[in-house]
Design an enzyme around this catalytic site. Structure first.
Site, PDB file in Angstrom:
ATOM      1  CE1 TYR A   4      -7.836   1.910  -4.936  1.00 34.40           C
ATOM      2  CE2 TYR A   4      -8.813   3.616  -3.580  1.00 34.40           C
ATOM      3  CZ  TYR A   4      -7.772   3.163  -4.358  1.00 34.40           C
ATOM      4  OH  TYR A   4      -6.673   3.950  -4.573  1.00 34.40           O
ATOM      5  CG  PHE A  37      -1.622   0.809   5.487  1.00 33.84           C
ATOM      6  CD1 PHE A  37      -1.774   0.493   4.155  1.00 33.84           C
ATOM      7  CD2 PHE A  37      -2.566   0.357   6.388  1.00 33.84           C
ATOM      8  CE1 PHE A  37      -2.844  -0.267   3.711  1.00 33.84           C
ATOM      9  CE2 PHE A  37      -3.629  -0.419   5.980  1.00 33.84           C
ATOM     10  CZ  PHE A  37      -3.771  -0.737   4.646  1.00 33.84           C
TER      11      PHE A  37
END
Length: 417
Positions: free
Chosen positions: A124, A417
């Site tokens: 990322y 999450f």
């Protein structure tokens, strides 16, 4: 055939989630309970799928969170999640196209920050994400390590610990958690159904440990008693020739004051038939490491946790406060989100801040990835400069920014999450 990116239709959720499960080797949503928990928190209008004809070959979603930033403000943030590409469609630019679409969407939603936890951290950075928080894990030898509880000030009622069924404790746990959110950068304000999502406890995921146990810490008696903390944990029983040597596997520990927090840790370290405590996610400045009698036998380790992306540099930097007065011009490089590129004047202190476009000469030069790494106060500009990632263009600017960007409380992401 070219792939088509489109917003997730709720009727396609099963196929979409199936693609995600396959990409993660079937480990995600392995039980019906866990699968329904994921479905309950999915915001379909904020999810996209990559489709090759009728086949879903890529997934990406975003949760709506509030992110605590230094100074205690809560900033609207997109929690990037459920990102995958089918193994049959790798290296075709699908991930890049989803990241491009998603960051454009996050900007249109008016959220200045995006967040994610990375299964593979190297992926990322090229999209502008930097490591914004780290987490501490520990394996504590409780046969040789004890926990000291600090003296109370004498004005408080005695702390009493009681077991409570998990379903009966959900609202109480969420209430205690919500009181802690403003006090630490990196913590998340949660939407409905997250109280169930973070407490999911499917048997197939326990790795030989017991079901989740819940202990509430209360001060006072009867109807006047106040819940001031909780501990969630499992027991993994083992026996050897010398007898029992089980492990207490800690899921969460929370206390509203130092005495409560230490009392819960002492309880966890003294459970019968166990000789160790294992915990995988604590803040790097967590109090337990100053309460144990032997920190070396606590086997502390650190790793990356929350990855942060500044979607709107000006709005994100203006949303937090700064420990000391700061007035610096930042020259920001951001090829993936070019609206952030250029020079920004950041001025602020402990009361507030502004960050506006400027034509003035730059004081510091850096990429948006480094700016994200600095954002919550975990890593200083000076540390990044020593790695050659931040350049000081005005003498003294690096020290000024490093003092200002610091946080007195280490940022921490309490759950994935």
């Amino acid at each position: 055939m070219t792939t088509d990116l489109r917003v997730l239709d709720p009727s396609d959720w099963d196929r979409w989630f199936g693609t995600l499960r396959n990409a993660f080797g079937g480990a995600l949503g392995s039980s019906a309970e866990e699968r329904e928990a994921w479905r309950s928190v999915t915001e379909s209008e904020r999810c996209i799928g990559a489709w090759d004809g009728d086949e879903c070959v890529g997934t990406a979603g975003a949760f709506t969170f509030g992110l605590t930033v230094p100074g205690g403000a809560v900033v609207s943030a997109a929690g990037v999640t459920m990102v995958s590409v089918a193994a049959t469609h790798r290296r075709r630019g699908i991930l890049t196209s989803m990241m491009r679409r998603q960051l454009d969407d996050v900007r249109s939603w008016g959220q200045p920050v995006a967040l994610l936890t990375a299964s593979e951290p190297e992926i990322y950075g090229r999209f502008g994400y930097g490591v914004g928080t780290r987490q501490l894990s520990a394996e504590i030898d409780t046969s040789r390590v004890s926990v000291t509880v600090p003296a109370d000030d004498g004005d408080h009622e005695e702390i009493r610990l009681r077991f409570v069924a998990l379903d009966d404790a959900r609202e109480t746990i969420e209430s205690v958690y919500a009181r802690l959110v403003p006090g630490r950068p990196g913590m998340l304000e949660r939407r409905p159904n997250w109280d169930r999502k973070v407490l999911i406890d499917p048997p197939e995921d326990r790795e030989g440990a017991s079901a989740l146990s819940c202990v509430l810490a209360r001060r006072g008696e009867g109807d006047d008693a106040e819940v001031v903390g909780y501990a969630l944990y499992r027991i993994k029983p083992t026996w050897d020739a010398a007898g029992p040597s089980g492990t207490v596997v800690v899921d969460q520990v929370a206390g509203l004051d130092p005495v409560t927090y230490a009392t819960l840790w002492r309880f966890l370290g003294e459970i019968d038939l166990t000789s160790s405590v294992s915990v995988s996610n604590l803040p790097v400045d967590d109090a337990f490491q100053f309460l144990v009698s032997d920190v070396r036998r606590s086997n502390i380790r650190l790793r990356d946790s929350l990855h942060v992306r500044l979607v709107e540099v000006g709005a994100a930097l203006a949303a937090r406060t700064y420990q000391a007065p700061v007035n610096v011009v930042l020259e920001v490089e951001d090829a993936f989100c070019p609206w952030n590129e250029g020079r920004w004047r950041l001025t602020g202190d402990e009361k507030g801040a502004s960050c506006e476009r400027t034509a003035d000469a730059a004081d510091l030069s850096l990429s948006v990835r480094e700016l994200a790494t600095m954002y919550l106060g975990d890593t200083s500009p000076a540390a990044l400069a020593r790695a050659g990632l931040v350049r000081e263009l005005r003498p003294g600017a690096l020290t000024e920014a490093s003092v200002a960007f610091a946080s007195p409380v280490a940022p921490w992401l309490p759950h994935g999450f």
